[in-house]
Design a protein around this motif. Structure first.
Motif, PDB file in Angstrom:
ATOM      1  N   THR A  29       0.654  -1.227  -0.020  1.00 40.96           N
ATOM      2  CA  THR A  29      -0.144   0.055  -0.009  1.00 40.96           C
ATOM      3  C   THR A  29       0.802   1.358  -0.055  1.00 40.96           C
ATOM      4  O   THR A  29       1.824   1.414   0.732  1.00 40.96           O
ATOM      5  CB  THR A  29      -0.975   0.184   1.453  1.00 40.96           C
ATOM      6  OG1 THR A  29      -1.560  -0.992   1.382  1.00 40.96           O
ATOM      7  CG2 THR A  29      -1.890   1.154   1.136  1.00 40.96           C
ATOM      8  N   ILE A 111      -6.956   4.371  -5.985  1.00 42.72           N
ATOM      9  CA  ILE A 111      -8.066   5.110  -5.437  1.00 42.72           C
ATOM     10  C   ILE A 111      -7.708   6.779  -5.291  1.00 42.72           C
ATOM     11  O   ILE A 111      -7.010   7.131  -4.392  1.00 42.72           O
ATOM     12  CB  ILE A 111      -8.484   4.520  -3.935  1.00 42.72           C
ATOM     13  CG1 ILE A 111      -8.983   3.086  -4.191  1.00 42.72           C
ATOM     14  CG2 ILE A 111      -9.827   5.268  -3.583  1.00 42.72           C
ATOM     15  CD1 ILE A 111      -9.242   2.390  -2.864  1.00 42.72           C
ATOM     16  N   ALA A 114      -8.983   9.629  -2.056  1.00 39.96           N
ATOM     17  CA  ALA A 114      -9.341   8.648  -1.003  1.00 39.96           C
ATOM     18  C   ALA A 114      -9.998   9.142   0.094  1.00 39.96           C
ATOM     19  O   ALA A 114     -10.493   8.304   1.117  1.00 39.96           O
ATOM     20  CB  ALA A 114      -8.211   7.843  -0.556  1.00 39.96           C
ATOM     21  N   GLU A 115     -10.005  10.591   0.399  1.00 38.76           N
ATOM     22  CA  GLU A 115     -10.620  11.189   1.667  1.00 38.76           C
ATOM     23  C   GLU A 115     -12.163  11.145   1.290  1.00 38.76           C
ATOM     24  O   GLU A 115     -12.626  11.254   2.291  1.00 38.76           O
ATOM     25  CB  GLU A 115     -10.217  12.602   1.472  1.00 38.76           C
ATOM     26  CG  GLU A 115     -10.404  13.298   0.386  1.00 38.76           C
ATOM     27  CD  GLU A 115      -9.234  13.661  -0.672  1.00 38.76           C
ATOM     28  OE1 GLU A 115      -8.866  14.654  -1.320  1.00 38.76           O
ATOM     29  OE2 GLU A 115      -8.648  12.489  -0.934  1.00 38.76           O
ATOM     30  N   LEU A 117     -13.850   8.387   1.065  1.00 34.40           N
ATOM     31  CA  LEU A 117     -14.133   7.205   1.446  1.00 34.40           C
ATOM     32  C   LEU A 117     -15.159   7.456   2.526  1.00 34.40           C
ATOM     33  O   LEU A 117     -14.690   7.962   3.556  1.00 34.40           O
ATOM     34  CB  LEU A 117     -12.847   6.060   1.875  1.00 34.40           C
ATOM     35  CG  LEU A 117     -12.126   5.533   0.538  1.00 34.40           C
ATOM     36  CD1 LEU A 117     -10.731   5.106   1.492  1.00 34.40           C
ATOM     37  CD2 LEU A 117     -12.747   4.259   0.189  1.00 34.40           C
ATOM     38  N   SER A 122     -14.237   2.733   3.986  1.00 31.00           N
ATOM     39  CA  SER A 122     -12.941   2.677   4.730  1.00 31.00           C
ATOM     40  C   SER A 122     -12.734   1.080   5.454  1.00 31.00           C
ATOM     41  O   SER A 122     -11.798   0.612   5.568  1.00 31.00           O
ATOM     42  CB  SER A 122     -13.031   3.839   5.803  1.00 31.00           C
ATOM     43  OG  SER A 122     -12.783   4.989   5.193  1.00 31.00           O
ATOM     44  N   LEU A 125     -12.026  -1.371   2.966  1.00 34.63           N
ATOM     45  CA  LEU A 125     -10.979  -1.487   2.445  1.00 34.63           C
ATOM     46  C   LEU A 125      -9.889  -1.888   3.430  1.00 34.63           C
ATOM     47  O   LEU A 125      -8.951  -2.448   3.014  1.00 34.63           O
ATOM     48  CB  LEU A 125     -10.463  -0.001   2.150  1.00 34.63           C
ATOM     49  CG  LEU A 125      -9.098   0.246   1.411  1.00 34.63           C
ATOM     50  CD1 LEU A 125      -8.927  -0.304   0.044  1.00 34.63           C
ATOM     51  CD2 LEU A 125      -8.986   1.844   1.090  1.00 34.63           C
ATOM     52  N   LEU A 140      -3.334   4.971  -2.822  1.00 33.43           N
ATOM     53  CA  LEU A 140      -4.431   6.050  -2.518  1.00 33.43           C
ATOM     54  C   LEU A 140      -3.762   7.279  -2.378  1.00 33.43           C
ATOM     55  O   LEU A 140      -2.872   7.720  -2.229  1.00 33.43           O
ATOM     56  CB  LEU A 140      -4.876   5.714  -1.037  1.00 33.43           C
ATOM     57  CG  LEU A 140      -5.016   4.106  -0.564  1.00 33.43           C
ATOM     58  CD1 LEU A 140      -5.393   4.119   0.838  1.00 33.43           C
ATOM     59  CD2 LEU A 140      -6.007   3.491  -1.339  1.00 33.43           C
ATOM     60  N   CYS A 142      -4.651  11.243  -1.712  1.00 38.49           N
ATOM     61  CA  CYS A 142      -5.535  12.221  -1.124  1.00 38.49           C
ATOM     62  C   CYS A 142      -4.835  13.395  -0.640  1.00 38.49           C
ATOM     63  O   CYS A 142      -3.416  13.352  -0.814  1.00 38.49           O
ATOM     64  CB  CYS A 142      -6.203  11.545   0.138  1.00 38.49           C
ATOM     65  SG  CYS A 142      -5.029  10.832   1.409  1.00 38.49           S
ATOM     66  N   LEU A 148      -7.891  10.155   6.470  1.00 41.68           N
ATOM     67  CA  LEU A 148      -8.084   8.821   6.566  1.00 41.68           C
ATOM     68  C   LEU A 148      -7.997   8.163   7.977  1.00 41.68           C
ATOM     69  O   LEU A 148      -7.223   8.704   8.573  1.00 41.68           O
ATOM     70  CB  LEU A 148      -7.135   8.185   5.623  1.00 41.68           C
ATOM     71  CG  LEU A 148      -6.990   8.287   4.009  1.00 41.68           C
ATOM     72  CD1 LEU A 148      -6.006   7.871   3.253  1.00 41.68           C
ATOM     73  CD2 LEU A 148      -8.283   8.156   3.482  1.00 41.68           C
TER      74      LEU A 148
END
Length: 299
Positions: A29, A111, A114-115, A117, A122, A125, A140, A142, A148
């Motif tokens: 990630t 993604i 991503a903020e 989500l 969340s 994921l 991700l 953002c 997040l």
């Protein structure tokens, strides 16, 4: 091993990713952090092409993967949603990634925003990231890590992106009259330039947003409410774009200020716009939202 990137700037971030590929030190990630339109998603797309390419010269343009478009690859998933990202969209990602890779040994998911989500998305994921399928990579994008859940951001390698200099942009895009105008108005955000060049209405909207923003800092309260009344007639999506543009203008201005009272006032205005944008996504009343916002502008 050679690497090819399409966008301007972010040399340090690109070199870090190249090092991870060349030395087999990839993680599952990645979290690309930074302002909107500076090129996070562009770098993420290039990184995906590099990971999925079979050659040492990446992307080669010749292997089985490179001969097809990235969006057509069954081993690639791109989620870019301006509104709330729902749990169903994350479930769709999970379903697609539950199968073995088709044309490559890897699968890549990007993604953007991503903020956006929501809580359920969340959590869904997080469950994927806790036990990611083998050779599956998530990128991700953002603005800030703290938007997040910590359980997600703590699992990612973070790369910070910032504005790109006009010289770096010009080196990639060129420097004719129309481009120069777009580059100067992009405030170091390459993602805005092509839209400014291709879309005359967008450029006009951008210029009008600058005028409204400048007027609010010197207007009386009555004049501010008149501007609010005019802006409330915009569609919700258009208003969201306008607030994003205001943030871009003010971020650029804030970066050139020292920490004085003006710096503090501008910071408070930026926070108010961010709050307004979040409330807009939650279907708040536009007129009430704008009235409250414009009255917080101080010269």
């Amino acid at each position: 091993m050679k690497f090819h990137w399409s966008g301007a700037g972010h040399t340090i971030q690109k070199r870090s990713l190249e090092h991870a590929v060349a030395n087999d030190r990839l993680v599952n990630t990645y979290l690309f952090l930074g302002p909107a339109h500076v090129g996070k998603a562009s770098v993420a797309m290039d990184f995906a092409k590099i990971l999925l390419c079979d050659a040492d010269d990446k992307p080669c343009g010749k292997c089985e993967f490179c001969r097809q478009s990235l969006s057509a690859s069954p081993d690639f998933y791109f989620l870019d949603h301006a509104g709330t990202i729902s749990v169903d969209q994350i479930r769709a990602l999970k379903t697609k990634f539950s199968f073995r890779p088709f044309s490559n040994s890897k699968k890549i998911a990007i993604i953007a925003n991503a903020e956006n989500l929501d809580a359920q998305a969340s959590n869904a994921l997080l469950k994927i990231l806790e036990e990611p399928p083998e050779q599956t990579f998530f990128i991700l994008c953002c603005a800030k890590a703290n938007v997040l859940p910590a359980t997600i951001s703590s699992r990612a390698v973070k790369l910070n992106f910032t504005y790109v200099s006009n010289d770096e942009i010009s080196a990639v895009w060129g420097n004719d009259k129309k481009l120069s105008k777009a580059i100067s108005r992009s405030y170091g955000r390459p993602g805005l330039i092509q839209k400014m060049v291709d879309d005359t209405e967008f450029m006009e909207f951008w210029q009008e947003s600058e005028k409204n923003l400048q007027a609010l800092f010197s207007a009386t309260d009555l004049e501010k409410l008149q501007i609010s009344s005019s802006l409330a007639e915009l569609e919700t999506e258009e208003l969201g774009v306008l607030l994003e543009q205001w943030l871009i203008h003010l971020d650029a201005k804030l970066s050139g200020l020292e920490k004085t009272s003006e710096f503090e006032n501008l910071g408070n205005t930026i926070k108010a716009i961010i709050d307004a944008a979040q409330n807009l996504r939650m279907n708040a009343n536009k007129r009430m939202l704008l009235d409250n916002l414009v009255l917080q502008f101080r010269s």
